[in-house]
Every structure is written in structure tokens, then in C-alpha cells.
Design a protein around this motif. Structure first.
Motif, short mmCIF file in Angstrom:
data_model
loop_
_atom_site.label_atom_id
_atom_site.label_comp_id
_atom_site.label_asym_id
_atom_site.label_seq_id
_atom_site.Cartn_x
_atom_site.Cartn_y
_atom_site.Cartn_z
N CYS A 40 0.82 -1.22 0.00
CA CYS A 40 0.00 0.00 0.00
C CYS A 40 0.85 1.27 0.00
O CYS A 40 0.47 2.28 0.62
CB CYS A 40 -0.99 0.00 1.16
SG CYS A 40 -2.12 -1.42 1.12
N ASN A 41 2.01 1.21 -0.68
CA ASN A 41 2.87 2.39 -0.82
C ASN A 41 3.33 2.93 0.54
O ASN A 41 3.70 4.09 0.67
CB ASN A 41 2.14 3.47 -1.62
CG ASN A 41 3.05 4.57 -2.12
OD1 ASN A 41 4.25 4.37 -2.31
ND2 ASN A 41 2.50 5.75 -2.33
N GLY A 42 3.24 2.09 1.59
CA GLY A 42 3.61 2.54 2.93
C GLY A 42 2.63 3.55 3.51
O GLY A 42 2.90 4.19 4.51
N ARG A 43 1.46 3.70 2.87
CA ARG A 43 0.49 4.72 3.28
C ARG A 43 -0.87 4.11 3.58
O ARG A 43 -1.90 4.77 3.48
CB ARG A 43 0.35 5.78 2.20
CG ARG A 43 1.66 6.45 1.88
CD ARG A 43 1.50 7.51 0.83
NE ARG A 43 2.75 7.98 0.30
CZ ARG A 43 3.59 8.81 0.90
NH1 ARG A 43 3.32 9.21 2.10
NH2 ARG A 43 4.69 9.20 0.31
N GLY A 44 -0.87 2.81 3.92
CA GLY A 44 -2.13 2.16 4.23
C GLY A 44 -1.90 0.74 4.70
O GLY A 44 -0.76 0.29 4.81
N THR A 45 -3.00 0.04 4.96
CA THR A 45 -2.93 -1.34 5.40
C THR A 45 -3.64 -2.22 4.39
O THR A 45 -4.61 -1.79 3.77
CB THR A 45 -3.59 -1.52 6.79
OG1 THR A 45 -4.94 -1.03 6.71
CG2 THR A 45 -2.84 -0.75 7.86
N CYS A 46 -3.13 -3.43 4.24
CA CYS A 46 -3.72 -4.39 3.31
C CYS A 46 -4.72 -5.25 4.07
O CYS A 46 -4.34 -6.00 4.97
CB CYS A 46 -2.62 -5.24 2.68
SG CYS A 46 -3.22 -6.29 1.35
N GLU A 47 -5.99 -5.10 3.75
CA GLU A 47 -7.04 -5.85 4.43
C GLU A 47 -7.81 -6.66 3.40
O GLU A 47 -8.41 -6.10 2.49
CB GLU A 47 -7.98 -4.88 5.16
CG GLU A 47 -7.25 -4.11 6.26
CD GLU A 47 -8.05 -2.94 6.79
OE1 GLU A 47 -9.25 -2.85 6.51
OE2 GLU A 47 -7.45 -2.11 7.50
N CYS A 48 -7.73 -7.98 3.54
CA CYS A 48 -8.42 -8.89 2.62
C CYS A 48 -8.02 -8.65 1.17
O CYS A 48 -8.86 -8.67 0.26
CB CYS A 48 -9.94 -8.80 2.79
SG CYS A 48 -10.48 -9.20 4.46
N GLY A 49 -6.75 -8.36 0.95
CA GLY A 49 -6.24 -8.16 -0.41
C GLY A 49 -6.57 -6.81 -1.02
O GLY A 49 -6.40 -6.59 -2.21
N THR A 50 -7.03 -5.86 -0.19
CA THR A 50 -7.38 -4.52 -0.66
C THR A 50 -6.73 -3.49 0.25
O THR A 50 -6.75 -3.65 1.48
CB THR A 50 -8.91 -4.31 -0.65
OG1 THR A 50 -9.52 -5.36 -1.42
CG2 THR A 50 -9.30 -2.97 -1.25
#
Length: 152
Positions: A40-50
Motif C-alpha cells: 500500500c505504498n507505505g500509506r495504508g494497510t492491506c485488508e483482505c487483499g485490498t
């Protein structure tokens, strides 16, 4: 169990890499991988592949799109150039690197989308490889889709 597990006594037993009561949550982080190799570009979290972008300035499937950041025009210049005019630094790699936006060609600059629309919009004026100016707009809609309008 969404095809990702086996139902035993009304409870889903998920296959590896899946979780959730209906095995509908993928633990695979590949779809969240940004072009810089970060989740996620270091700007988010990956939840269920999104990606769930935690930095509000960034959006899109891998939190790489930033409407308000300086340089949105320069960042997309090479891709717009190869998609619209089949030239520039990314001409050879265009189909691999530059398919992340929808592109519409317009006849003249006054046909470009104008500010005041619901989607954040960047107006761009960049020089091409032949030292000529070309004009385009870059916007991201509420679905996270990038749209480019470029003057022919």
C-alpha cells in the motif's frame, strides 16, 4: 465458504491464505503491492487483499495516487505522452507501465474538464520529447479510477 474453504457443521474451515467466517478474506498481499515494492505504498494497510489508505491524501488500489501532491503532472507526463502520442521515454514499456488510467482525447484545451467537478482535478502543461507543449488533465473518481483527458 465462497469456494475458499470447506463447510463442516455449518462452520467454514478455510483453506490456507483465507480467513473470515465465509473464508471471503484473502491473506494474499500481492494485490496491495505498490510499484515501489511496499505494501500500500507505505500509506495504508492491506485488508483482505485490498488497500485501506490511512494517509487521506493518497488513494487508489495501492495508495499511490495523490491529487494534491506537487508533481502529479510530471509524474504522469511520460505515460500520457506514450499513450496519447506513441513517443517519449516510456514508449517501449507503455503497455506494461502506463495502463493505470483511462484516457480520453479531446479536440482542444477548452474541451478539457474544468474545475468545479466533484473529482479532484489537476490541469497539466508539459513538454514532450520534441520540446512541444501538450496539455492534459488528471483526476481520480470516487471509485479510485484515474482519468486522463489529453488534447490531441
Amino acid at each position: 465458504c465462497t469456494g475458499n474453504g470447506i463447510c463442516k457443521c455449518r462452520v467454514c474451515e478455510c483453506f490456507p491464505n483465507f480467513t473470515g467466517s465465509a473464508c471471503d478474506c484473502s491473506l494474499d498481499t500481492t494485490p496491495c503491492m505498490a510499484s515501489n515494492g511496499q505494501i500500500c505504498n507505505g500509506r495504508g494497510t492491506c485488508e483482505c487483499g485490498t488497500c485501506n489508505c490511512t494517509d487521506p491524501k493518497f488513494q487508489g488500489p495501492t495508495c499511490e495516487m495523490c491529487q494534491t501532491c506537487l508533481g502529479v503532472c510530471a509524474e504522469h507526463k511520460d505515460c500520457v505522452q506514450c499513450r496519447a502520442f506513441d513517443k517519449g521515454e516510456k514508449k517501449e514499456t507503455c503497455s506494461q507501465e502506463c495502463m493505470h488510467f483511462n484516457m480520453t482525447r479531446v479536440e482542444s484545451r477548452d474541451k478539457l474538464p474544468q474545475p468545479g467537478q466533484p473529482d479532484p482535478l489537476s490541469h497539466c502543461k508539459e513538454k514532450d520529447v520534441d520540446d512541444c507543449w501538450f496539455y492534459f488533465t488528471y483526476s481520480v473518481n470516487s471509485n479510485g479510477e484515474a482519468n486522463v483527458h489529453v488534447v490531441k
